[in-house]
Every structure is written in structure tokens, then in C-alpha cells.
Design a protein around this motif. Structure first.
Motif, PDB file in Angstrom:
ATOM      1  N   GLN A 141     -22.269 -30.602  20.627  1.00 26.57           N
ATOM      2  CA  GLN A 141     -22.693 -29.235  20.930  1.00 26.57           C
ATOM      3  C   GLN A 141     -24.111 -29.037  20.398  1.00 26.57           C
ATOM      4  OE1 GLN A 141     -19.924 -27.387  22.034  1.00 26.57           O
ATOM      5  NE2 GLN A 141     -20.633 -25.276  22.070  1.00 26.57           N
ATOM      6  N   VAL A 142     -25.062 -28.810  21.281  1.00 30.52           N
ATOM      7  CA  VAL A 142     -26.441 -28.560  20.852  1.00 30.52           C
ATOM      8  C   VAL A 142     -26.968 -27.319  21.564  1.00 30.52           C
ATOM      9  CG1 VAL A 142     -26.985 -30.993  20.397  1.00 30.52           C
ATOM     10  CG2 VAL A 142     -27.455 -30.025  22.662  1.00 30.52           C
ATOM     11  N   ALA A 143     -27.972 -26.710  20.969  1.00 27.20           N
ATOM     12  CA  ALA A 143     -28.723 -25.657  21.647  1.00 27.20           C
ATOM     13  C   ALA A 143     -30.065 -26.250  22.038  1.00 27.20           C
ATOM     14  CB  ALA A 143     -28.923 -24.460  20.725  1.00 27.20           C
ATOM     15  N   VAL A 200     -34.006 -25.341  23.385  1.00 27.92           N
ATOM     16  CA  VAL A 200     -35.028 -24.316  23.573  1.00 27.92           C
ATOM     17  C   VAL A 200     -36.268 -24.993  24.151  1.00 27.92           C
ATOM     18  CG1 VAL A 200     -36.383 -22.513  22.439  1.00 27.92           C
ATOM     19  CG2 VAL A 200     -34.130 -23.104  21.538  1.00 27.92           C
ATOM     20  N   ILE A 240     -34.292 -20.223  25.740  1.00 26.74           N
ATOM     21  CA  ILE A 240     -33.021 -20.924  25.536  1.00 26.74           C
ATOM     22  C   ILE A 240     -32.488 -21.399  26.885  1.00 26.74           C
ATOM     23  CG2 ILE A 240     -30.631 -20.677  24.755  1.00 26.74           C
ATOM     24  CD1 ILE A 240     -31.691 -18.479  22.814  1.00 26.74           C
ATOM     25  N   LEU A 298     -31.205 -28.270  18.819  1.00 25.32           N
ATOM     26  CA  LEU A 298     -30.731 -27.808  17.503  1.00 25.32           C
ATOM     27  C   LEU A 298     -29.221 -27.925  17.368  1.00 25.32           C
ATOM     28  CD1 LEU A 298     -33.045 -24.976  18.196  1.00 25.32           C
ATOM     29  CD2 LEU A 298     -33.249 -26.039  15.962  1.00 25.32           C
ATOM     30  N   VAL A 299     -28.797 -28.161  16.127  1.00 24.96           N
ATOM     31  CA  VAL A 299     -27.367 -28.219  15.799  1.00 24.96           C
ATOM     32  C   VAL A 299     -27.134 -27.338  14.578  1.00 24.96           C
ATOM     33  CG1 VAL A 299     -27.051 -30.557  16.697  1.00 24.96           C
ATOM     34  CG2 VAL A 299     -27.694 -30.239  14.299  1.00 24.96           C
ATOM     35  N   PHE A 300     -25.860 -27.146  14.236  1.00 23.37           N
ATOM     36  CA  PHE A 300     -25.530 -26.446  13.002  1.00 23.37           C
ATOM     37  C   PHE A 300     -25.418 -27.443  11.852  1.00 23.37           C
ATOM     38  CE2 PHE A 300     -23.496 -22.821  15.490  1.00 23.37           C
ATOM     39  CZ  PHE A 300     -24.558 -21.975  15.238  1.00 23.37           C
ATOM     40  N   ALA A 301     -26.135 -27.150  10.787  1.00 21.79           N
ATOM     41  CA  ALA A 301     -26.069 -27.970   9.579  1.00 21.79           C
ATOM     42  C   ALA A 301     -25.637 -27.077   8.422  1.00 21.79           C
ATOM     43  CB  ALA A 301     -27.437 -28.583   9.304  1.00 21.79           C
ATOM     44  N   GLY A 323     -26.393 -21.760   3.410  1.00 23.35           N
ATOM     45  CA  GLY A 323     -25.660 -20.723   2.685  1.00 23.35           C
ATOM     46  C   GLY A 323     -26.156 -19.330   3.004  1.00 23.35           C
ATOM     47  N   LEU A 382     -29.228 -23.448  11.263  1.00 21.46           N
ATOM     48  CA  LEU A 382     -29.741 -24.236  12.390  1.00 21.46           C
ATOM     49  C   LEU A 382     -30.630 -25.349  11.866  1.00 21.46           C
ATOM     50  CD1 LEU A 382     -30.954 -21.709  15.117  1.00 21.46           C
ATOM     51  CD2 LEU A 382     -29.094 -23.372  15.337  1.00 21.46           C
ATOM     52  N   PRO A 429     -23.694 -17.830  11.591  1.00 20.82           N
ATOM     53  CA  PRO A 429     -24.951 -18.580  11.446  1.00 20.82           C
ATOM     54  C   PRO A 429     -25.990 -17.745  10.705  1.00 20.82           C
ATOM     55  CG  PRO A 429     -24.155 -18.628  13.718  1.00 20.82           C
ATOM     56  CD  PRO A 429     -23.340 -17.611  12.993  1.00 20.82           C
ATOM     57  N   ASN A 430     -26.816 -18.418   9.917  1.00 16.69           N
ATOM     58  CA  ASN A 430     -27.901 -17.695   9.255  1.00 16.69           C
ATOM     59  C   ASN A 430     -29.238 -18.017   9.924  1.00 16.69           C
ATOM     60  OD1 ASN A 430     -29.158 -19.992   8.081  1.00 16.69           O
ATOM     61  ND2 ASN A 430     -27.783 -19.916   6.324  1.00 16.69           N
ATOM     62  N   LEU A 475     -35.151 -15.043  17.346  1.00 14.83           N
ATOM     63  CA  LEU A 475     -34.964 -16.245  18.167  1.00 14.83           C
ATOM     64  C   LEU A 475     -33.842 -17.114  17.588  1.00 14.83           C
ATOM     65  CD1 LEU A 475     -35.767 -18.093  20.512  1.00 14.83           C
ATOM     66  CD2 LEU A 475     -37.509 -19.127  19.012  1.00 14.83           C
ATOM     67  N   HIS A 489     -30.499 -15.660  18.478  1.00 13.92           N
ATOM     68  CA  HIS A 489     -30.138 -15.902  19.882  1.00 13.92           C
ATOM     69  C   HIS A 489     -29.673 -17.349  20.083  1.00 13.92           C
ATOM     70  CE1 HIS A 489     -32.847 -12.355  21.357  1.00 13.92           C
ATOM     71  NE2 HIS A 489     -31.718 -11.956  20.811  1.00 13.92           N
ATOM     72  N   ILE A 490     -30.396 -18.288  19.485  1.00 11.39           N
ATOM     73  CA  ILE A 490     -30.010 -19.705  19.603  1.00 11.39           C
ATOM     74  C   ILE A 490     -28.629 -19.918  18.983  1.00 11.39           C
ATOM     75  CG2 ILE A 490     -30.578 -22.052  18.875  1.00 11.39           C
ATOM     76  CD1 ILE A 490     -33.556 -21.109  18.794  1.00 11.39           C
ATOM     77  N   SER A 491     -28.420 -19.316  17.822  1.00 10.58           N
ATOM     78  CA  SER A 491     -27.151 -19.508  17.110  1.00 10.58           C
ATOM     79  C   SER A 491     -25.983 -18.925  17.890  1.00 10.58           C
ATOM     80  CB  SER A 491     -27.221 -18.855  15.736  1.00 10.58           C
ATOM     81  OG  SER A 491     -28.162 -19.523  14.939  1.00 10.58           O
ATOM     82  N   GLU A 541     -25.798 -18.643  21.066  1.00 12.71           N
ATOM     83  CA  GLU A 541     -25.586 -19.565  22.182  1.00 12.71           C
ATOM     84  C   GLU A 541     -24.732 -20.755  21.740  1.00 12.71           C
ATOM     85  OE1 GLU A 541     -26.381 -19.544  25.282  1.00 12.71           O
ATOM     86  OE2 GLU A 541     -25.850 -21.627  25.702  1.00 12.71           O
ATOM     87  N   LEU A 542     -25.026 -21.237  20.558  1.00  9.62           N
ATOM     88  CA  LEU A 542     -24.352 -22.440  20.048  1.00  9.62           C
ATOM     89  C   LEU A 542     -22.951 -22.141  19.521  1.00  9.62           C
ATOM     90  CD1 LEU A 542     -24.974 -25.435  19.659  1.00  9.62           C
ATOM     91  CD2 LEU A 542     -26.151 -24.868  17.541  1.00  9.62           C
ATOM     92  N   SER A 543     -22.794 -21.009  18.845  1.00 15.82           N
ATOM     93  CA  SER A 543     -21.522 -20.727  18.161  1.00 15.82           C
ATOM     94  C   SER A 543     -20.578 -19.864  18.983  1.00 15.82           C
ATOM     95  CB  SER A 543     -21.798 -20.007  16.838  1.00 15.82           C
ATOM     96  OG  SER A 543     -22.303 -18.707  17.083  1.00 15.82           O
TER      97      SER A 543
END
Lengths: 69, 259
Positions: A34-36, A38, A43, A63-66, A69, B44, B70-71, B83, B86-88, B90-92
Motif C-alpha cells: 500500500q503506497v500513496a 504524489v 495525489i 510514500l508509506v506509513f512508518a 508518534g 508518512l 496519521p500524523n 498535503l 490528504h496523502i495520509s 488516501e493511504l489509510s
């Protein structure tokens, strides 16, 4: 085959002219998760990627989620 | 049932967990499970094919009952944070966003002006906006007015472990707020999380204190119990302080004393 230059995650990269976002993801190994995506701050959603052409000098971020906090 | 209400979402756990700084994805996942958390923060990052383990979406999705928040860490301006939001999304697929705008890497203090601007726009777009803010009662109220789902004032600087150094201001924010107040950042030990809940916080967000513990899963469990204890105490009604001793045993009619 003619090539174009794009910036992928800030790094210059040559890709075949006519490549789509989906082609770029396959080329860079990012098509299995799963990637975003841009392109030039726009997007590009999963259902648009196959038909979304890349052009010379495009700025592409994948981009991915890493952890955070 | 006592639950944390954020927008239309309801959570039985009042511990929100960050996912940074863990020694491994496995360690992070064990802590998430042990904490019983239902709301988890992620950041991200640019994809790197040589660091596939960075991608937390898949592993977190496999744990049932987790909502992602997401932060926007890394954003230095409202525009960048919007931005990132919006990306987050889309992803989550999650409507939650933790708005985090800190332009100075040395102290990581949130920029109140950029944060306000970003929150105003994102809330109007329908996000459940959770801003990380300085412990400023005026800013907190202004963010409530623009439709934020909560405010998340800092206990102390990110990752500092200095605890509730803003306690006096947090008390004012809690007293004045019509939306949940969640302490985010700086907590070092479960007792501090408990204290925050006793003060009337609706939840706490913890990351470093769990991630850098010798046994993160055990520490996550300890935080979960502390948060529950603090919440119960707050609802039960904590006794007022007295300037003098107030006897708990009868002081008259003792042996050898006159009736």
C-alpha cells in the motif's frame, strides 16, 4: 528507447518515455504494498495510476506509513 | 459504558500509542497488542525498497480493531501539513489526522499559528482533527471553535520524559474545554499518565516511554492500567486537599479519658 528524467523521492531517475505511474511503481518495486503517490503535489489514486502518464521533470513521491508518534 | 468519543468514533481504550522509536516492527506490534489501544499514530515516509520493514500499514492492519491516526510530522507549514493529511487519508482511509507542525528540530515545539491555520481548513474538509499544541488555553479554545475533534497539549517536550511540566496550564485547558483534552508528549512513566487522567484528561498519547523501555510490551500494559486507574479515580471523585489534618479516627472516649 527514448528516456525521460524524473525525480523519484527527490532522486533523479531515467524511465522509458510513455511510462505511467503504475509502470514506475512496478519498476521501483513499490507495487506490492500500500503506497500513496504524489506527482507534482497532486495525489494520484490507485485507480488512476495505470493511465497517468509521467513527463520529463515530474516530481514523484511514493510514500508509506512508518513509525511515528 | 465509559468510552472516549471522537467524532462518531467510540473507543473503550483511552491510551493512544505512537509507533516511532521501537527497535523493530515486531516489538512495536507486541506493545500495541499489550496496550489494548484502539488508536495508533503513524508517520508518512518516502518508500525505500531496501527498507520494506518500514511499511507499517500491512502489519497494523492485521491487528483487529485498530484505527490509524496519521500524523503530519515533518511539516513545517500549514500547507505542508494539509498535503500530508490528504496523502495520509488516501493511504489509510481514516478520517483522523494528528496535526503536528514543528519547524524547529531542536525543541520540536508546535507552531501555534500554522497549526491553527491547518486545523481550520482540515476540520472544514471533514477530517477528525487532533492537533498537537502548546499548553495554551486560548489556542485550545480557538481550535475547538474551528471544529477540532480534540486538542492534544504537550505535557513536556517530545521525547523528553519530563512529565507533566505544563500541569497548571493543562488544568485550565481541561476546565474550559468542550472537546476531549488528550495529553500528548513528554510522559515518562505510568504514574504520570495516571496523574493526567486524574486531572480530567480524556486520554493520553504515549510513544517514547513505551518504545525505549527494556520491555516495551510490559510497559505498554503498565500504561494501559495506569490510564484506566486514573480515569476511574477522576470519575469516582478525588477528595479535596485540606490545609490541616482532618482526623479519620475518633479522638475522644479513648481508654482512660473522661467521657
Amino acid at each position: 528507447m527514448p528516456f525521460i528524467q524524473i525525480a523519484l523521492n527527490g532522486q533523479p531517475q531515467q524511465i522509458p518515455e510513455g511510462s505511467s505511474v503504475a509502470d514506475l511503481l512496478a519498476l521501483s518495486g513499490a507495487d506490492r504494498q500500500q503506497v500513496a503517490v504524489v506527482v507534482n503535489e497532486h495525489i494520484v489514486r490507485p485507480d488512476e495510476r495505470q493511465g497517468y502518464p509521467l513527463h520529463h521533470n515530474d516530481q514523484v513521491d511514493v510514500l508509506v506509513f512508518a513509525g511515528g508518534g | 459504558m465509559d468510552s472516549l468519543q471522537l467524532g462518531s468514533y467510540s473507543f473503550s481504550s483511552r491510551l493512544i500509542l505512537g509507533t516511532g522509536k521501537f527497535s523493530s516492527t515486531r516489538s512495536m506490534l507486541e506493545a500495541v497488542r499489550s496496550s489494548g489501544t484502539q488508536l495508533v499514530t503513524v508517520a508518512l515516509r518516502r518508500f525505500n525498497r531496501n527498507q520494506a520493514e518500514d511499511d507499517l500499514f500491512g502489519p497494523l492492519s492485521e491487528i483487529g480493531g485498530i484505527t490509524l491516526m496519521p500524523n503530519t510530522s515533518g511539516a513545517a507549514t500549514a500547507k505542508e501539513a494539509i498535503l500530508a493529511a490528504h496523502i495520509s487519508r488516501e493511504l489509510s482511509g481514516s478520517p483522523f489526522v494528528k496535526v503536528e507542525i514543528h519547524p524547529n528540530p531542536h525543541h520540536l515545539m508546535p507552531d501555534p499559528i500554522e497549526t491553527y491555520e491547518a486545523c481550520k481548513i482540515l476540520a472544514a474538509e471533514g477530517f477528525l482533527v487532533m492537533p498537537y499544541i502548546p499548553a495554551d488555553p486560548v489556542l485550545a479554545k480557538r481550535l475547538e471553535d474551528v471544529g477540532c475533534a480534540s486538542v492534544m497539549p504537550l505535557g513536556s517536550a517530545i521525547g523528553s520524559g519530563q512529565g507533566l511540566s505544563t500541569a497548571a496550564m493543562l488544568s485550565i485547558i481541561i476546565r474550559e474545554s468542550g472537546i476531549p483534552v488528550i495529553v500528548d508528549a513528554g510522559l515518562r512513566s505510568p504514574s504520570e499518565a495516571c496523574a493526567a487522567m486524574e486531572m480530567g484528561c480524556e486520554a493520553v498519547l504515549v510513544n517514547s516511554a513505551v518504545a525505549v523501555a527494556r520491555d516495551p510490551a510490559a510497559m505498554a500494559g503498565a500504561f494501559a492500567r495506569a490510564v484506566e486507574a486514573g480515569r476511574q479515580a477522576s470519575r469516582a471523585g478525588i477528595m479535596p486537599k485540606s490545609g490541616t489534618a482532618v482526623a479519620t479516627s475518633p479522638l475522644t472516649s479513648f481508654l482512660g479519658t473522661a467521657p
